[in-house]
Design a protein around this motif. Structure first.
Motif, mmCIF file in Angstrom:
data_model
loop_
_atom_site.group_PDB
_atom_site.id
_atom_site.type_symbol
_atom_site.label_atom_id
_atom_site.label_comp_id
_atom_site.label_asym_id
_atom_site.label_seq_id
_atom_site.Cartn_x
_atom_site.Cartn_y
_atom_site.Cartn_z
ATOM 1 N N VAL A 41 0.868 -1.179 0.000
ATOM 2 C CA VAL A 41 0.000 0.000 0.000
ATOM 3 C C VAL A 41 0.907 1.232 0.000
ATOM 4 O O VAL A 41 1.471 1.584 1.043
ATOM 5 N N PRO A 42 1.088 1.889 -1.165
ATOM 6 C CA PRO A 42 1.906 3.106 -1.200
ATOM 7 C C PRO A 42 1.257 4.216 -0.366
ATOM 8 O O PRO A 42 0.046 4.439 -0.451
ATOM 9 N N MET A 43 2.068 4.886 0.423
ATOM 10 C CA MET A 43 1.595 6.009 1.227
ATOM 11 C C MET A 43 1.958 7.340 0.571
ATOM 12 O O MET A 43 1.439 8.383 0.965
ATOM 13 N N THR A 44 2.858 7.290 -0.394
ATOM 14 C CA THR A 44 3.271 8.470 -1.143
ATOM 15 C C THR A 44 3.201 8.129 -2.633
ATOM 16 O O THR A 44 3.066 6.964 -3.009
ATOM 17 N N THR A 62 1.281 5.171 -6.855
ATOM 18 C CA THR A 62 0.384 6.246 -6.455
ATOM 19 C C THR A 62 -0.139 5.962 -5.058
ATOM 20 O O THR A 62 -0.571 4.837 -4.775
ATOM 21 N N ALA A 63 -0.106 6.963 -4.208
ATOM 22 C CA ALA A 63 -0.589 6.815 -2.832
ATOM 23 C C ALA A 63 -1.993 6.218 -2.829
ATOM 24 O O ALA A 63 -2.873 6.674 -3.564
ATOM 25 N N GLY A 64 -2.174 5.153 -2.047
ATOM 26 C CA GLY A 64 -3.480 4.517 -1.903
ATOM 27 C C GLY A 64 -3.816 3.488 -2.957
ATOM 28 O O GLY A 64 -4.827 2.797 -2.845
ATOM 29 N N GLN A 65 -2.988 3.330 -3.997
ATOM 30 C CA GLN A 65 -3.241 2.361 -5.066
ATOM 31 C C GLN A 65 -2.422 1.096 -4.801
ATOM 32 O O GLN A 65 -1.265 0.999 -5.192
ATOM 33 N N SER A 66 -3.050 0.134 -4.130
ATOM 34 C CA SER A 66 -2.368 -1.082 -3.693
ATOM 35 C C SER A 66 -2.114 -2.044 -4.845
ATOM 36 O O SER A 66 -2.795 -2.007 -5.867
ATOM 37 N N TYR A 67 -1.141 -2.935 -4.631
ATOM 38 C CA TYR A 67 -0.898 -4.039 -5.566
ATOM 39 C C TYR A 67 -0.430 -5.238 -4.766
ATOM 40 O O TYR A 67 -0.042 -5.120 -3.598
ATOM 41 N N THR A 68 -0.487 -6.418 -5.382
ATOM 42 C CA THR A 68 -0.127 -7.645 -4.692
ATOM 43 C C THR A 68 0.900 -8.433 -5.497
ATOM 44 O O THR A 68 0.978 -8.292 -6.715
ATOM 45 N N ARG A 69 1.683 -9.229 -4.794
ATOM 46 C CA ARG A 69 2.661 -10.119 -5.415
ATOM 47 C C ARG A 69 2.586 -11.470 -4.703
ATOM 48 O O ARG A 69 2.296 -11.550 -3.508
ATOM 49 N N ALA A 70 2.905 -12.509 -5.438
ATOM 50 C CA ALA A 70 2.898 -13.863 -4.880
ATOM 51 C C ALA A 70 4.218 -14.153 -4.171
ATOM 52 O O ALA A 70 5.255 -13.561 -4.479
ATOM 53 N N VAL A 78 14.789 0.156 -4.848
ATOM 54 C CA VAL A 78 15.645 1.331 -4.655
ATOM 55 C C VAL A 78 14.821 2.597 -4.874
ATOM 56 O O VAL A 78 13.998 2.660 -5.801
ATOM 57 N N ASN A 79 15.047 3.607 -4.036
ATOM 58 C CA ASN A 79 14.459 4.917 -4.267
ATOM 59 C C ASN A 79 15.501 5.801 -4.945
ATOM 60 O O ASN A 79 16.396 6.328 -4.287
ATOM 61 N N PRO A 80 15.392 5.974 -6.282
ATOM 62 C CA PRO A 80 16.378 6.788 -6.992
ATOM 63 C C PRO A 80 16.042 8.280 -6.971
ATOM 64 O O PRO A 80 16.825 9.093 -7.442
ATOM 65 N N GLY A 81 14.863 8.618 -6.425
ATOM 66 C CA GLY A 81 14.391 9.994 -6.503
ATOM 67 C C GLY A 81 14.903 10.898 -5.395
ATOM 68 O O GLY A 81 15.598 10.468 -4.473
ATOM 69 N N PRO A 82 14.532 12.187 -5.470
ATOM 70 C CA PRO A 82 15.011 13.183 -4.515
ATOM 71 C C PRO A 82 14.175 13.271 -3.238
ATOM 72 O O PRO A 82 14.548 13.976 -2.301
ATOM 73 N N ASP A 83 13.021 12.575 -3.189
ATOM 74 C CA ASP A 83 12.111 12.657 -2.047
ATOM 75 C C ASP A 83 11.955 11.304 -1.368
ATOM 76 O O ASP A 83 12.104 10.257 -2.004
ATOM 77 N N GLU A 84 11.609 11.336 -0.091
ATOM 78 C CA GLU A 84 11.342 10.092 0.631
ATOM 79 C C GLU A 84 10.112 9.398 0.040
ATOM 80 O O GLU A 84 9.159 10.053 -0.381
ATOM 81 N N PHE A 85 10.161 8.063 -0.021
ATOM 82 C CA PHE A 85 9.021 7.267 -0.451
ATOM 83 C C PHE A 85 8.648 6.329 0.691
ATOM 84 O O PHE A 85 9.528 5.774 1.349
ATOM 85 N N VAL A 86 7.340 6.161 0.929
ATOM 86 C CA VAL A 86 6.859 5.322 2.019
ATOM 87 C C VAL A 86 5.797 4.373 1.499
ATOM 88 O O VAL A 86 4.904 4.781 0.747
ATOM 89 N N PHE A 87 5.893 3.079 1.901
ATOM 90 C CA PHE A 87 4.786 2.164 1.661
ATOM 91 C C PHE A 87 4.631 1.234 2.848
ATOM 92 O O PHE A 87 5.531 1.082 3.673
ATOM 93 N N VAL A 88 3.443 0.636 2.934
ATOM 94 C CA VAL A 88 3.148 -0.359 3.955
ATOM 95 C C VAL A 88 3.011 -1.693 3.246
ATOM 96 O O VAL A 88 2.301 -1.807 2.238
ATOM 97 N N GLU A 89 3.707 -2.708 3.769
ATOM 98 C CA GLU A 89 3.691 -4.063 3.206
ATOM 99 C C GLU A 89 2.920 -4.963 4.172
ATOM 100 O O GLU A 89 3.235 -4.994 5.369
ATOM 101 N N VAL A 90 1.901 -5.672 3.649
ATOM 102 C CA VAL A 90 1.100 -6.578 4.447
ATOM 103 C C VAL A 90 1.334 -7.986 3.924
ATOM 104 O O VAL A 90 0.980 -8.301 2.788
ATOM 105 N N GLU A 91 1.966 -8.840 4.757
ATOM 106 C CA GLU A 91 2.244 -10.218 4.382
ATOM 107 C C GLU A 91 1.208 -11.130 5.034
ATOM 108 O O GLU A 91 0.953 -11.014 6.241
#
Length: 93
Positions: A41-44, A62-70, A78-91
């Motif tokens: 779940v991206p927060m930013t 995109t913040a709030g646009q979740s995705y899933t992986r098996a 890696v965050n290659p950008g100039p700003d902090e990136f945050v996400f929440v991972e639910v296993e």
């Protein structure tokens, strides 16, 4: 090699593990393999680079646009950008 992203486990019980990942600019998770199915779940909003055995790609998140992986996914994020990136991972255990 980049500095490590900051992982904070918020919940770890019999059913789920929930981890907040904070990526200051230039940080990475390090190569890892997911042993469990998971949802991110991206927060930013922004871009993260995904490094896999097949190569590299840049993913727009995109913040709030979740995705899933098996389970079994193996990569480095890696965050290659100039700003902090945050996400929440639910296993799912």
């Amino acid at each position: 090699m980049h500095s490590k992203a900051i992982a904070t486990v918020q919940i770890d019980n019999e059913q789920f593990r929930v981890t907040e990942w904070r990526f200051p600019p230039g940080t990475e998770t390090g190569w890892h393999r997911h042993e469990l199915d998971y949802v991110v779940v991206p927060m930013t909003t922004g871009e993260l680079q995904l490094q896999t055995n097949d190569g590299e790609s840049v993913n727009q998140l995109t913040a709030g646009q979740s995705y899933t992986r098996a389970a079994g996914s193996e990569h480095n994020v890696v965050n290659p950008g100039p700003d902090e990136f945050v996400f929440v991972e639910v296993e799912a255990k």
